[in-house]
Enzyme design. Sequence first.
Site, PDB file in Angstrom:
ATOM      1  N   GLU A   1       0.350 -14.127  -0.394  1.00 57.81           N
ATOM      2  CA  GLU A   1      -0.608 -13.893  -0.659  1.00 57.81           C
ATOM      3  C   GLU A   1      -0.821 -13.673  -2.224  1.00 57.81           C
ATOM      4  OE1 GLU A   1      -3.333  -9.616   0.405  1.00 57.81           O
ATOM      5  OE2 GLU A   1      -1.631 -10.298   1.548  1.00 57.81           O
TER       6      GLU A   1
ATOM      7  N   GLY B   1      -6.216  -2.542   0.993  1.00 58.67           N
ATOM      8  CA  GLY B   1      -6.118  -1.445   1.617  1.00 58.67           C
ATOM      9  C   GLY B   1      -4.791  -1.064   2.131  1.00 58.67           C
ATOM     10  N   GLY B   2      -3.969  -1.962   2.612  1.00 59.97           N
ATOM     11  CA  GLY B   2      -2.781  -1.742   3.254  1.00 59.97           C
ATOM     12  C   GLY B   2      -1.427  -2.010   2.278  1.00 59.97           C
ATOM     13  N   SER B   3      -1.910  -3.081   1.154  1.00 58.92           N
ATOM     14  CA  SER B   3      -0.535  -3.854   0.369  1.00 58.92           C
ATOM     15  C   SER B   3      -1.327  -4.076  -1.020  1.00 58.92           C
ATOM     16  CB  SER B   3      -0.104  -4.838   1.014  1.00 58.92           C
ATOM     17  OG  SER B   3      -1.059  -5.869   1.087  1.00 58.92           O
ATOM     18  N   THR B   4      -0.272  -4.065  -1.745  1.00 59.94           N
ATOM     19  CA  THR B   4      -1.013  -4.458  -3.141  1.00 59.94           C
ATOM     20  C   THR B   4       0.487  -5.351  -3.569  1.00 59.94           C
ATOM     21  OG1 THR B   4      -1.176  -3.523  -5.388  1.00 59.94           O
ATOM     22  CG2 THR B   4       0.690  -2.551  -4.147  1.00 59.94           C
ATOM     23  N   GLN B   5      -0.220  -6.629  -4.442  1.00 57.68           N
ATOM     24  CA  GLN B   5       0.641  -7.524  -5.040  1.00 57.68           C
ATOM     25  C   GLN B   5       0.346  -7.693  -6.536  1.00 57.68           C
ATOM     26  OE1 GLN B   5      -0.212  -7.706  -1.398  1.00 57.68           O
ATOM     27  NE2 GLN B   5      -1.966  -8.382  -2.193  1.00 57.68           N
TER      28      GLN B   5
END
Length: 431
Positions: free
Chosen positions: A175, A205-209
């Site tokens: 991602e 909303g659920g993860s950050t990259q």
Amino acid sequence: MAQQVFLLGVLSLWALSGCRPAEATEYSPLFPGMDNVLPIITRPANASRIFYAVMFDAGSTGTRIHVYTFIQKERDELPVLDNEMFHSVKPGLSAYADMPERGGDTVRQLLKVAKKTVPRLEWKRTPVVLRATAGLRLLPEEKARALLEQVQQVFDESKFFIPSDSVGIMNGTNEGILAWVTVNFLTGHLYSNSNKTVGTLDLGGGSTQITFLPKSKKTIEASPADYIARFDMFNSTYELYTHSYLGHGLKAARLAALGALGAEGLEWRVFASSCLPRKFREDWAFGGITYKVSGVEEGTSGYKPCYEEVLRVVKGAVHQPLELKGSSIFYAFSYYFDRAVDSGLIDGSRGGTVEVRDFKNRAKEVCNKMSKYRTVSPFLCMDMAYITCLLKEGFGFKEDTVLQLTKKVNNVEASWALGAAFDHFKNLNIH
């Protein structure tokens, strides 16, 4: 038109460079086995040389469809990217964890966008792919599988071309990489074959990259091994710093700050926060679960106590790359962009350039005047404080680090979807 030129250059390089795969690891999603594969469709001489690709992004807060149109102007020329049709629905697939058929229906509704965009005669040649992200990664395996099976059924009934791996969950590393490819492709940095790339920050909303091309070998040497992704592309070897933090997306961070993550007794418990307006009390849903949340009736509220709450979510959980203390430019999108617009930090139609300190200053204003911003979102103080904390205390950015906040680059959505479409071209070997 800029992206058309870039795509022509990219596809030419794909065809001519004889790209070799990087070492086979889970961090090498790009261009394996690419030799002599051209993403073109042969047409009768009198037929329109246009083809399409459909990519679904099934995120934690919504499902989005990207319909890309490519044009092959001359029979012996490679195609160019013409435009993107984009549409989204809320909530995300994960909200239907206990109702997978309804989740499949949302995808069926979005497919209508593709059917209106892609001529009927082209459906059987148009690949349709769905990749789910953090929303499904956070679900129990059997519930995620049931949702994906429903999506597969919808695809199989659609009359589009359905590749064998058309439905699945994308891992966080891919991602981050594919979003980086999209943004650097659209800004011309990959086409120019230059090391002057831009970093990317994606807050879902659920993860950050976070993904960037390190300038210093010390950054690579000092980073955990699984934070470095190596792959070959366009006769160049790239070593990216990239990592996805599951559970640190904006909505998941709210749960953690509220102390509601994995909590029991949700039917009677109320989760209070100094980040919320004092007299606020409502039901709030995320991932198919409803929580009762409120402000603190007694005690302090505002920026300082709110920042202490979100700091507990971030502290010790996020790695700080050495060179982020430098002056690299990062493109930030998704909730970074949305919350900057909601708080009046940037204009929603144009985006804008800000420094990290601008998030902090606006967070202070929002948190100390919650009643003023309550109609925008009662969570705006918490979200702005979290973004500030994530950037400063988490990743370790300096206050004067420049962030380019954007939703689209050259009229194409800033996300991993276009990069994923490129990745699938070489696998599909469309002729």
